[in-house]
Design a protein around this motif. Structure first.
Motif, PDB file in Angstrom:
ATOM      1  N   ASN A  11      60.116  34.823 117.923  1.00 56.71           N
ATOM      2  CA  ASN A  11      59.211  33.667 117.960  1.00 56.71           C
ATOM      3  C   ASN A  11      59.613  32.608 116.936  1.00 56.71           C
ATOM      4  O   ASN A  11      59.620  31.413 117.238  1.00 56.71           O
ATOM      5  N   SER A  12      59.980  33.031 115.725  1.00 53.28           N
ATOM      6  CA  SER A  12      60.389  32.046 114.713  1.00 53.28           C
ATOM      7  C   SER A  12      61.735  31.424 115.077  1.00 53.28           C
ATOM      8  O   SER A  12      61.946  30.225 114.862  1.00 53.28           O
ATOM      9  N   SER A  13      62.646  32.209 115.658  1.00 53.44           N
ATOM     10  CA  SER A  13      63.930  31.668 116.104  1.00 53.44           C
ATOM     11  C   SER A  13      63.720  30.641 117.209  1.00 53.44           C
ATOM     12  O   SER A  13      64.360  29.580 117.218  1.00 53.44           O
ATOM     13  N   GLN A  14      62.825  30.947 118.128  1.00 51.10           N
ATOM     14  CA  GLN A  14      62.543  30.025 119.232  1.00 51.10           C
ATOM     15  C   GLN A  14      61.938  28.727 118.701  1.00 51.10           C
ATOM     16  O   GLN A  14      62.276  27.642 119.177  1.00 51.10           O
ATOM     17  N   THR A  15      61.072  28.834 117.692  1.00 50.22           N
ATOM     18  CA  THR A  15      60.481  27.648 117.068  1.00 50.22           C
ATOM     19  C   THR A  15      61.563  26.799 116.410  1.00 50.22           C
ATOM     20  O   THR A  15      61.561  25.569 116.531  1.00 50.22           O
ATOM     21  N   GLN A  16      62.496  27.452 115.708  1.00 52.34           N
ATOM     22  CA  GLN A  16      63.613  26.745 115.080  1.00 52.34           C
ATOM     23  C   GLN A  16      64.457  26.021 116.128  1.00 52.34           C
ATOM     24  O   GLN A  16      64.829  24.857 115.942  1.00 52.34           O
ATOM     25  N   LEU A  17      64.772  26.714 117.213  1.00 57.17           N
ATOM     26  CA  LEU A  17      65.583  26.120 118.273  1.00 57.17           C
ATOM     27  C   LEU A  17      64.878  24.929 118.908  1.00 57.17           C
ATOM     28  O   LEU A  17      65.512  23.905 119.185  1.00 57.17           O
ATOM     29  N   ASP A  18      63.584  25.059 119.138  1.00 55.13           N
ATOM     30  CA  ASP A  18      62.818  23.970 119.731  1.00 55.13           C
ATOM     31  C   ASP A  18      62.822  22.739 118.819  1.00 55.13           C
ATOM     32  O   ASP A  18      62.972  21.605 119.283  1.00 55.13           O
TER      33      ASP A  18
END
Length: 176
Positions: free
Chosen positions: A39-46
């Protein structure tokens, strides 16, 4: 075509009564939602994607402004000045497209960052799925979210929570 071959294979395998196959499925989206690092990786990517998209938009808006100014001034410009402005616009457009390709293109920066952040998580999930399959003596595990369409799946065959537990997380609630 791929689905038809897989369905035909499943029908052939299931018709072989002497070889009882054990199937199950997982929901990879559901599993990944239970992994805080994902979830935190996806937030970073977004956030990174949004930042780069803003930069691309600014570049193309600037080019649009240059083109409109050129159109307005076109009748007042000499042939040499016209060619110079046209070349300048074309060059800026090439630069913007190259920037966009470097950031968002195949194997661009976003792809590389995604691979760096998400691949280790996917590898852990894959190993956990394999461990669950081995522990429960399952022959095949399908991903409910892949190209294979499940027309029906008994909830007792869903091994998603087993994978979440194997990864060391608590199933039932997402960690957002």
């Amino acid at each position: 075509m791929k689905k038809i071959v897989i369905i035909a294979l499943l029908l052939v395998l299931s018709s072989l009564g002497g070889y009882a196959q054990r199937f199950a499925y997982v929901d990879s989206d559901y599993i990944l939602k239970h992994i805080p690092e994902y979830n935190s990786s996806q937030t970073q990517l977004d956030a990174l994607s949004a930042q780069w998209q803003k930069e691309v938009d600014v570049k193309f808006a600037s080019i649009e402004g240059m083109f409109k100014a050129y159109q307005a001034d076109q009748v007042l410009l000499t042939d040499e000045m016209r060619k110079s402005r046209e070349n300048e616009i074309i060059e800026k457009e090439k630069e913007a497209k190259e920037f966009q390709r470097l950031k968002f293109g195949f194997e661009g920066e976003l792809f590389q960052v995604r691979t760096k952040l998400i691949k280790p998580i996917q590898d852990r999930v894959s190993k956990a799925i394999q461990a669950v399959a081995d522990a429960q003596q399952l022959d095949m595990i399908f991903d409910k979210n892949s190209e294979i369409t499940l027309l029906y799946a008994s909830p007792r065959l869903d091994k998603s929570n087993d994978v979440i537990i194997k990864l060391g997380y608590k199933p039932g609630t997402t960690n957002k």
